[in-house]
Scaffold this active site. Structure first.
Site, short mmCIF file in Angstrom:
data_model
loop_
_atom_site.label_atom_id
_atom_site.label_comp_id
_atom_site.label_asym_id
_atom_site.label_seq_id
_atom_site.Cartn_x
_atom_site.Cartn_y
_atom_site.Cartn_z
CE1 TYR A 156 9.38 -2.80 7.79
CE2 TYR A 156 8.98 -0.49 8.31
CZ TYR A 156 8.51 -1.74 7.93
OH TYR A 156 7.17 -1.92 7.68
CE LYS A 163 4.29 -0.64 6.42
NZ LYS A 163 3.12 -1.03 5.62
P1 NAD Z 1 2.02 -10.42 2.80
O1 NAD Z 1 3.21 -10.65 1.94
O2 NAD Z 1 1.16 -11.57 3.09
O3 NAD Z 1 1.12 -9.24 2.21
C1 NAD Z 1 1.62 -8.19 1.43
C2 NAD Z 1 0.62 -7.97 0.32
O4 NAD Z 1 0.99 -6.84 -0.48
C3 NAD Z 1 0.54 -9.18 -0.64
O5 NAD Z 1 -0.79 -9.66 -0.71
C4 NAD Z 1 0.96 -8.61 -1.97
O6 NAD Z 1 0.28 -9.16 -3.07
C5 NAD Z 1 0.56 -7.14 -1.79
N1 NAD Z 1 1.17 -6.28 -2.79
C6 NAD Z 1 2.49 -5.98 -2.98
N2 NAD Z 1 2.62 -5.20 -4.08
C7 NAD Z 1 1.37 -4.99 -4.57
C8 NAD Z 1 0.83 -4.28 -5.67
N3 NAD Z 1 1.62 -3.61 -6.51
N4 NAD Z 1 -0.52 -4.29 -5.86
C9 NAD Z 1 -1.33 -4.95 -5.02
N5 NAD Z 1 -0.89 -5.66 -3.97
C10 NAD Z 1 0.44 -5.68 -3.75
O7 NAD Z 1 2.62 -9.78 4.13
P2 NAD Z 1 1.93 -9.08 5.41
O8 NAD Z 1 3.00 -9.07 6.43
O9 NAD Z 1 0.62 -9.71 5.71
O10 NAD Z 1 1.74 -7.58 4.92
C11 NAD Z 1 0.52 -6.88 4.98
C12 NAD Z 1 0.74 -5.47 5.52
O11 NAD Z 1 1.10 -5.56 6.89
C13 NAD Z 1 1.86 -4.70 4.83
O12 NAD Z 1 1.46 -3.35 4.70
C14 NAD Z 1 2.99 -4.81 5.83
O13 NAD Z 1 3.94 -3.76 5.71
C15 NAD Z 1 2.21 -4.71 7.11
N6 NAD Z 1 2.91 -5.14 8.32
C16 NAD Z 1 3.52 -6.36 8.37
C17 NAD Z 1 4.19 -6.73 9.51
C18 NAD Z 1 4.90 -8.06 9.59
O14 NAD Z 1 5.79 -8.20 10.42
N7 NAD Z 1 4.55 -9.04 8.77
C19 NAD Z 1 4.23 -5.88 10.62
C20 NAD Z 1 3.58 -4.65 10.55
C21 NAD Z 1 2.93 -4.28 9.38
#
Ligand code: NAD
Length: 256
Positions: A156, A163
């Site tokens: 990570y 984060k």
């Molecule tokens: P996802 O890939 O569906 O979403 C990530 C989003 O970030 C995408 O819509 C992408 O377009 C956007 N993004 C990246 N660079 C960007 C930029 N320069 N400008 C605007 N948008 C941008 O994946 P997700 O897992 O739904 O992620 C959403 C959030 O949840 C993130 O912050 C991720 O770290 C967090 N998260 C995810 C998990 C997991 O296991 N999937 C767990 C905890 C937290």
């Protein structure tokens, strides 16, 4: 319970496809009566996100690369002109180079570090400032984080450091915006298979660990994260701010 967000207007940033956590949140907010605005990043995401928005019966859909302040400003100007105000914002955006999500943190490049911090952390600060200006009757700002910001999770790496900074930003923003009755919280989701997660090496090991060792002995779903987000955006959470709210089947309490 229904109608928890009736009469509220919400911006959800970061829905890219049907697996996105932001998309589950948008659906849940819509089901609870909120009027929605969504942002996506770049031409490739335009069509799928517009199709998703149509399935909600319409939402204001805008392009926004958060590394470009002019695009961020334009999003909030459009919300002001179309909706006039805002009650909730969800920031579900993160990015790090694939090579920085494998191997050792020690090898993180300056470029990779700054990029991860810019997209995944500073964007919350900038969007929160614009959102707060539209939250004339109080509001809720949320972001998505992960346990890797509190503990070391293999691979990570730079995203864990981002984060940690994101969670600290939530606390500082909560202190700044509390007097305006704007609450700022982080949802710490357990691992979920999404596009962003696919960039992390050995992601399946994280899923298996939660399944084997979390108190609930299973992984969390996007919908469960979305339900928690509805709570935080609703008046039920009127005294909750500055919090990192874990929605991870209890995994964060375990040691071994
Ligand atoms: P996802 O890939 O569906 O979403 C990530 C989003 O970030 C995408 O819509 C992408 O377009 C956007 N993004 C990246 N660079 C960007 C930029 N320069 N400008 C605007 N948008 C941008 O994946 P997700 O897992 O739904 O992620 C959403 C959030 O949840 C993130 O912050 C991720 O770290 C967090 N998260 C995810 C998990 C997991 O296991 N999937 C767990 C905890 C937290």
């Amino acid at each position: 319970m229904s109608g928890l967000l009736a009469g509220k207007t919400a911006l959800v940033m970061g829905a890219r496809n049907k697996w996105s956590i932001a998309w589950a949140i948008a659906q849940a907010y819509s089901a609870q009566g909120a009027k929605l605005a969504l942002t996506y990043q770049g031409d490739r995401e335009e069509k799928p996100v517009n199709e998703l928005a149509e399935s909600l019966g319409g939402a204001l859909v805008m392009n926004c690369d958060v590394t470009d302040s002019a695009q961020v400003e334009a999003v909030f100007a459009q919300i002001r002109s179309e909706y006039g105000r805002l009650d909730a914002m969800v920031h579900a955006i993160a990015y790090a180079k694939r090579e920085d999500l494998t191997g050792t943190f020690l090898d993180t490049s300056r470029d990779g570090f700054l990029l991860a911090m810019d997209v995944s952390v500073y964007s919350l600060v900038e969007t929160a400032k614009h959102a707060a200006a539209l939250m004339t009757d109080g509001g809720s700002i949320q972001t998505l984080t992960y346990l890797g910001g509190e503990r070391v999770v293999p691979n990570y790496n730079v995203m864990g450091v981002a984060k940690a900074a994101l969670q600290a930003s939530v606390r500082y923003l909560a202190a700044d915006l509390g007097p305006k009755n704007i609450r700022v919280n982080a949802l710490s989701a357990g691992p979920i298979k999404t596009m962003a997660a696919r960039g992390i090496s050995d992601f399946d090991i994280m899923l298996h660990a939660v399944e084997e060792r979390s108190p609930l002995r299973r992984n969390v779903t996007q919908q469960e994260v979305a339900n928690a987000s509805v709570f935080l955006a609703s008046d039920l959470a009127s005294a909750v701010t500055g919090e990192t709210f874990h929605v991870d089947c209890g995994y964060h309490i375990t040691a071994l």
